[in-house]
Design a protein around this motif. Structure first.
Motif, mmCIF file in Angstrom:
data_model
loop_
_atom_site.group_PDB
_atom_site.id
_atom_site.type_symbol
_atom_site.label_atom_id
_atom_site.label_comp_id
_atom_site.label_asym_id
_atom_site.label_seq_id
_atom_site.Cartn_x
_atom_site.Cartn_y
_atom_site.Cartn_z
ATOM 1 N N GLU A 1 28.464 10.889 -11.163
ATOM 2 C CA GLU A 1 27.609 10.489 -10.396
ATOM 3 C C GLU A 1 26.350 9.715 -10.888
ATOM 4 O O GLU A 1 26.118 8.757 -10.457
ATOM 5 N N GLN A 2 26.211 10.059 -12.315
ATOM 6 C CA GLN A 2 25.049 9.313 -12.898
ATOM 7 C C GLN A 2 25.465 8.017 -13.301
ATOM 8 O O GLN A 2 24.687 7.099 -13.346
ATOM 9 N N LYS A 3 26.646 7.928 -13.893
ATOM 10 C CA LYS A 3 26.997 6.385 -14.194
ATOM 11 C C LYS A 3 26.936 5.405 -13.001
ATOM 12 O O LYS A 3 26.832 4.417 -13.188
ATOM 13 N N GLU A 4 26.880 6.150 -11.713
ATOM 14 C CA GLU A 4 27.022 4.969 -10.663
ATOM 15 C C GLU A 4 25.477 4.541 -10.446
ATOM 16 O O GLU A 4 25.616 3.321 -9.775
ATOM 17 N N THR A 5 24.463 5.086 -10.881
ATOM 18 C CA THR A 5 23.081 4.466 -10.733
ATOM 19 C C THR A 5 22.268 4.390 -11.879
ATOM 20 O O THR A 5 21.225 3.849 -12.225
ATOM 21 N N GLU A 6 23.092 4.746 -13.041
ATOM 22 C CA GLU A 6 22.355 4.236 -14.492
ATOM 23 C C GLU A 6 22.235 2.933 -14.707
ATOM 24 O O GLU A 6 23.031 2.003 -14.686
ATOM 25 N N PRO A 7 20.898 2.600 -15.117
ATOM 26 C CA PRO A 7 20.821 1.108 -15.227
ATOM 27 C C PRO A 7 21.558 0.446 -16.546
ATOM 28 O O PRO A 7 21.479 1.395 -17.578
#
Length: 361
Positions: A102-108
């Motif tokens: 999930e974090q990889k989907e929004t990580e800049p």
């Protein structure tokens, strides 16, 4: 007549709308009705809680003057040297095991922002003269955010919330200092001065957290009753090929991108773009035309880490941990770490650092 008051701290937030974005924080203080902080104290410490947003350091501010156009030119030059999404290891999210799916989907994808901050002469906190008739009545208090706006994997725009803490005070006094010998493991380019494990035995042996070396200074905070102040770490004057910064100690950024930066500082810029970016940066820093062309030709012929504006010191602000009068503790953002970087091996595997504890009045 304005009455000067005891040290006082407050925090404000903002959401940038561009990448990068430059904000005069005097406006933020005025909009919050807190510009009295500048009038009621002789000094101001501004603190960023982020690793890709902060302040031009004192030398860079002096070079740029108060000219916003020069600052914009300098930032454009950094973007030419560290273009977005140029294949940095830090941006290869599939290799970032510390991130959930999930974090990889929004990580800049923001390695360029980290490298611009580290190599461009930016700092997590900066000091300014304030008070009635002080420079901040006329001069800007620039906050530079390299990646406050980005798009996630679904191409949705994300605007980050940026937090700045301001500390008004009237003077400072040195209350403790210590000379530290920091062991740097062989082959290391970056060392987390808070949590990396190091051995104080030259032949190896038991390890301790590097932060333990700072324990005498941390204990002095309580011993001397410091409630507002700062810790300053400064490389010994004879140390060469090294620097200090506050940033994110992410594995790929520190062990791959930083290594490649030191091996070839212009590696991410196209050949013609590199020359133009160097000229723009030198022009923004008010280097004469004849000298900047000579410097550009020399750098292009043999780029070295010396072209970077790596800092030799860092500051960790101290604020009360608890009710008024409680001893202070270092203030750090979620991803901030004090980091020693080096592009030349440390002589005898040790770097000398002076730690100083200052109390605000």
């Amino acid at each position: 007549m304005t009455t000067l008051t005891s040290p006082r701290a407050l925090s404000l937030t903002q959401q940038p709308v561009t990448r990068p974005q430059v904000t005069d924080l005097r406006t933020l203080l005025a909009e919050a009705g807190e510009d009295g902080l500048l009038r009621n104290h002789r000094r101001l410490l501004a603190v960023s809680h982020h690793t890709t947003a902060g302040f031009p350091d004192r030398v860079l501010r002096r070079r740029l003057g108060d000219d916003r156009a020069r600052l914009d030119t300098y930032l454009e030059a950094l973007a030419g040297l560290f273009p977005p999404e140029a294949g940095y290891h830090h941006d290869r999210l599939q290799l970032r095991d510390e991130l959930s799916s999930e974090q990889k989907e929004t990580e800049p994808l923001n390695a360029d922002a980290h490298l611009s901050f580290i190599g461009g002469g930016f700092t997590n906190c900066a000091e300014f003269a304030a008070g009635p008739g002080g420079p901040l009545e006329e001069r800007p208090l620039w906050f530079v955010d390299f990646d406050g706006v980005y798009r996630d994997r679904d191409n949705t725009e994300i605007r980050r919330t940026r937090r700045t803490t301001f500390v008004g005070y009237n003077g400072e006094e040195r209350v403790a200092s210590a000379e530290l010998e920091v062991p740097v493991p062989r082959g290391r380019v970056a060392l987390d001065l808070a949590s990396d494990l190091v051995s104080t035995d030259p032949s190896g042996g038991p390890t301790i957290p590097a932060g333990a070396l700072l324990q005498p200074i941390l204990e002095a905070i309580s011993t001397h009753g410091v409630t507002h102040g700062r810790i300053q770490l400064h490389l010994h004057p004879e140390e060469r090929g090294a620097g200090l910064t506050v940033n994110e100690f992410e594995a790929l950024l520190m062990t791959r991108d930083l290594v490649e930066l030191f091996e070839s500082p212009l590696r991410w810029a196209a050949a013609r773009q590199a020359g133009n970016a160097l000229l723009s940066a030198l022009r923004a820093l008010r280097i004469s035309r004849e000298r900047r062309e000579r410097l550009r030709d020399r750098v292009l012929a043999r780029p070295t880490p010396r072209i970077l504006r790596l800092r030799r010191d860092l500051r960790l602000p101290l604020l009360p941990d608890g009710p008024p009068g409680a001893p202070a503790r270092p203030v750090q953002g979620r991803y901030q770490s004090p980091i020693l970087v080096q592009w030349d091996p440390a002589p005898a595997g040790v770097r000398r650092v002076r730690a100083t504890l200052w109390r605000f009045r």
